[in-house]
Every structure is written in structure tokens, then in C-alpha cells.
Design a protein around this motif. Structure first.
Motif, PDB file in Angstrom:
ATOM      1  N   ALA A  55       0.844  -1.191   0.000  1.00 12.14           N
ATOM      2  CA  ALA A  55       0.000   0.000   0.000  1.00 12.14           C
ATOM      3  C   ALA A  55       0.879   1.240   0.000  1.00 12.14           C
ATOM      4  N   SER A  56       0.279   2.365  -0.330  1.00 15.18           N
ATOM      5  CA  SER A  56       0.976   3.640  -0.277  1.00 15.18           C
ATOM      6  C   SER A  56       1.022   4.135   1.170  1.00 15.18           C
ATOM      7  N   THR A  57       2.077   4.828   1.521  1.00 13.83           N
ATOM      8  CA  THR A  57       2.164   5.424   2.854  1.00 13.83           C
ATOM      9  C   THR A  57       1.776   6.907   2.848  1.00 13.83           C
ATOM     10  N   ASP A  58       1.381   7.409   1.699  1.00 22.03           N
ATOM     11  CA  ASP A  58       0.954   8.803   1.587  1.00 22.03           C
ATOM     12  C   ASP A  58      -0.554   8.886   1.767  1.00 22.03           C
ATOM     13  N   LEU A  59      -1.000   9.583   2.794  1.00 23.34           N
ATOM     14  CA  LEU A  59      -2.429   9.756   3.024  1.00 23.34           C
ATOM     15  C   LEU A  59      -2.947  10.824   2.067  1.00 23.34           C
ATOM     16  N   PRO A  60      -3.874  10.478   1.181  1.00 19.15           N
ATOM     17  CA  PRO A  60      -4.264  11.415   0.133  1.00 19.15           C
ATOM     18  C   PRO A  60      -5.203  12.512   0.634  1.00 19.15           C
ATOM     19  N   ALA A  61      -5.206  13.608  -0.064  1.00 21.49           N
ATOM     20  CA  ALA A  61      -6.213  14.645   0.166  1.00 21.49           C
ATOM     21  C   ALA A  61      -7.517  14.178  -0.474  1.00 21.49           C
ATOM     22  N   LEU A  62      -8.610  14.300   0.253  1.00 24.84           N
ATOM     23  CA  LEU A  62      -9.882  13.768  -0.209  1.00 24.84           C
ATOM     24  C   LEU A  62     -10.949  14.850  -0.205  1.00 24.84           C
ATOM     25  N   THR A  63     -12.006  14.603  -0.964  1.00 25.29           N
ATOM     26  CA  THR A  63     -13.146  15.510  -1.002  1.00 25.29           C
ATOM     27  C   THR A  63     -14.330  14.860  -0.308  1.00 25.29           C
ATOM     28  N   ALA A  64     -15.396  15.623  -0.159  1.00 23.06           N
ATOM     29  CA  ALA A  64     -16.582  15.116   0.537  1.00 23.06           C
ATOM     30  C   ALA A  64     -17.228  13.956  -0.197  1.00 23.06           C
ATOM     31  N   GLY A  65     -16.980  13.823  -1.475  1.00 27.23           N
ATOM     32  CA  GLY A  65     -17.572  12.725  -2.239  1.00 27.23           C
ATOM     33  C   GLY A  65     -16.793  11.434  -2.180  1.00 27.23           C
ATOM     34  N   ASP A  66     -15.663  11.425  -1.474  1.00 27.82           N
ATOM     35  CA  ASP A  66     -14.805  10.245  -1.412  1.00 27.82           C
ATOM     36  C   ASP A  66     -15.126   9.406  -0.167  1.00 27.82           C
ATOM     37  N   LEU A  67     -14.767   8.134  -0.228  1.00 29.15           N
ATOM     38  CA  LEU A  67     -14.990   7.203   0.877  1.00 29.15           C
ATOM     39  C   LEU A  67     -13.656   6.732   1.444  1.00 29.15           C
ATOM     40  N   VAL A  68     -13.614   6.555   2.746  1.00 29.87           N
ATOM     41  CA  VAL A  68     -12.519   5.827   3.379  1.00 29.87           C
ATOM     42  C   VAL A  68     -13.106   4.569   3.994  1.00 29.87           C
ATOM     43  N   VAL A  69     -12.503   3.422   3.691  1.00 30.99           N
ATOM     44  CA  VAL A  69     -12.974   2.135   4.201  1.00 30.99           C
ATOM     45  C   VAL A  69     -11.855   1.521   5.041  1.00 30.99           C
ATOM     46  N   VAL A  70     -12.192   1.125   6.276  1.00 26.90           N
ATOM     47  CA  VAL A  70     -11.210   0.486   7.161  1.00 26.90           C
ATOM     48  C   VAL A  70     -11.610  -0.979   7.341  1.00 26.90           C
TER      49      VAL A  70
END
Length: 301
Positions: A55-70
Motif C-alpha cells: 500500500a501507499s504510505t501517503d495519506l491522500p487529500a480527499l473531497t466530501a464525495g470520497d470514501l474511506v474504508v477500514v
């Protein structure tokens, strides 16, 4: 285009990750706007099943339309091995604060709790760790033994295969029930299991079709099945005539809307009776005037 970012923790469960990733990936394959990526605090992430993923170690900049799944991971709460850095938790909380949705699968709910996202919210997790989740986050309202729970922009699932159910629900909300049904069909899974019901129920058996109208009608019925639901009102909600609704609903599900409502009522009543309610109390809880109709419908099988 919406980004779907999976936050991976060491010893992540493969199906917790792969199930939702397959659902959103399939939606992207059929032309919906999803772009999947994977992030972690270390580049190489060992899984609970012995495969290492990158996986990438860079946490991306996200917008309100994006999802984060854990996705969930093995032994997330007992041994303390899955603690996330303050920077990662801040990124997770900041994404939600910016108006976006955060999702967990199985024990991934622990990460949401560490980020303060479960305070005052309804949530769920795998039955093996739901007591520990409630103990660690007393301000959370843990809903036990359900497939998934959506509380505003926080969505949590019970784990393993139920992550697929939650992903299909999110796709249905964003892209329509017909798209979710198509994704489920491509994945060879049942479509649209609702979060607050048992696995083997009418909402599972009668959702395996591609009729958008019938899915919308089922959504309306399932949301209000315990109350009066005149066919004229249901048809108006769906934007069609009563005759069209009845015909197309029967073609898709094999029953009328009224019969579907009755099936939902009986199944819910059976669930309540199985948890100690009397027949009379269960009948009233699901919308019957008295227990006679419930007994009659139960006797039909």
C-alpha cells in the motif's frame, strides 16, 4: 469520479478488504466513477491469512464525495497491536469532518472509535468483539448481531462477508438500486441484504432481480412495513400507476406488494417471538390489529 481509499492495518483480513474492493471495483468496471487506492502506515502490510499486500504510505487529500474504508484485522482489541498513529487518526477524523463518509468492516470499527467517530453514534461490528467495542467506546451505541448500520456518514458492518452487503448498500445509495443489483449479479452474490435483519430473510430472497422500480418499492415497504401502506401511496412514491407497480413488482419478486409487506411482518414477528415476545405483542409490534391475522399467516408457512 469518487475515490475509495482502503486504510489497511497489519493482519488485515483478506475478505474484509477484498469483498468491498471487488464491489466498488466492479461498479467502476461497468462505468461508475470509482477510483480505488490503498494506504497504510507501512508499505508492506501482512494479512491475517499470510499474504503480504503493498500500500501507499501517503495519506491522500480527499473531497466530501470520497470514501474511506477500514477493513478489520485479527485480534484488533485484545492485544493492542493495531494502534494507529495520531496523524492517521487525525486524517480519518478530518475526512469525516469535511463532510465525507467513513466506513468500517468488522473490527475496523475500532479505528473509527480511536478517531472519535463512534461517539454518540449507532454502530456494529463482528459478534466476537462487539462487547469489547462497547466497553472501549461507551459513548457508542453498539447494535448487536446485525449485518451493518448506517448512522449519517458513519457506516459499520459486522464483518467478513457483510462488508459486501454494506458496499452494495452504499453503491445503491450513490448510483441506484439497479446498479447495485448489477454489481451483485456480476459478483454472483445476493443483492441488497438490509443491515438490520437476519441473513436468511425475505429481504435476501426477493432482492435478486434487476428491476429498479421493484427495488425502490421494496425500499419503501421495508422502511414502513409495520404501518398502513396503501397501494395508491406506494405507487405515487414510485411514480407509476397502481396497475404498473403491481404487475412489475410481481414479475420481479413473484408476489404483490401487499404480500411482500405481510411476509416482512411475519418474519419480524417470528424474530420477536424467538427473542421472548408473546404472539400478541409481536403482532402489535409489526402492525397487525391483533394476533389472529399473524397466526393465520404463520400457519400458511
Amino acid at each position: 469520479m469518487s475515490k475509495v481509499v482502503f486504510l489497511l492495518v497489519p493482519r488485515v483480513h483478506l475478505l474484509d478488504l477484498a469483498g468491498p474492493a471487488q464491489a466498488f471495483g466492479t461498479a467502476a468496471d461497468i462505468g461508475r466513477g470509482y477510483e480505488l487506492s490503498y494506504v497504510a502506515e507501512r508499505e508492506d502490510v501482512p494479512t491475517a491469512q499470510g499474504l503480504t499486500v503493498r500500500a501507499s504510505t501517503d495519506l491522500p487529500a480527499l473531497t466530501a464525495g470520497d470514501l474511506v474504508v477500514v477493513p478489520g484485522w485479527r485480534s484488533p482489541m485484545a492485544d493492542g497491536t493495531a494502534s494507529l498513529s495520531p496523524a492517521t487518526l487525525s486524517w480519518l477524523a478530518g475526512h469525516h469532518a469535511a463532510g465525507a463518509t467513513v466506513v468500517s468492516v468488522c473490527a475496523g470499527a475500532d479505528a473509527l472509535g480511536m478517531a472519535g467517530l463512534l461517539d454518540g453514534r449507532r454502530c456494529t461490528t463482528h459478534h466476537d468483539v462487539q462487547d469489547e467495542l462497547a466497553r472501549r467506546y461507551p459513548r457508542a451505541v453498539v447494535i448487536r448481531d446485525v449485518l451493518y448500520v448506517v448512522d449519517g456518514r458513519i457506516a459499520t458492518s459486522a464483518g467478513i462477508a457483510s462488508g459486501i452487503d454494506l458496499a452494495l448498500h452504499l453503491i445503491a445509495v450513490r448510483d441506484g438500486p439497479d446498479v447495485a443489483a448489477r454489481v451483485a449479479r456480476e459478483m454472483v452474490v445476493y443483492a441488497r441484504r438490509n443491515g438490520d435483519e437476519l441473513q436468511a430473510n425475505a429481504m435476501l430472497r426477493h432482492r435478486n432481480h434487476l428491476s429498479d422500480l421493484s427495488h425502490r418499492a421494496q425500499d419503501h415497504i421495508e422502511a414502513r412495513f409495520a404501518g398502513p401502506l396503501p397501494l395508491a401511496d406506494l405507487a405515487q412514491d414510485c411514480g407509476v400507476s397502481e396497475r404498473t407497480l403491481t404487475r412489475r413488482f410481481a414479475d420481479a419478486t413473484g408476489m404483490t406488494p401487499l404480500r411482500y409487506q405481510q411476509v416482512l411482518r411475519v418474519e419480524r414477528a417470528e424474530h420477536l417471538i424467538g427473542h421472548g415476545a408473546t404472539v400478541e405483542a409481536a403482532a402489535h409490534a409489526v402492525g397487525f390489529a391483533d394476533a389472529r391475522m399473524l397466526r393465520r399467516l404463520r400457519s400458511r408457512g
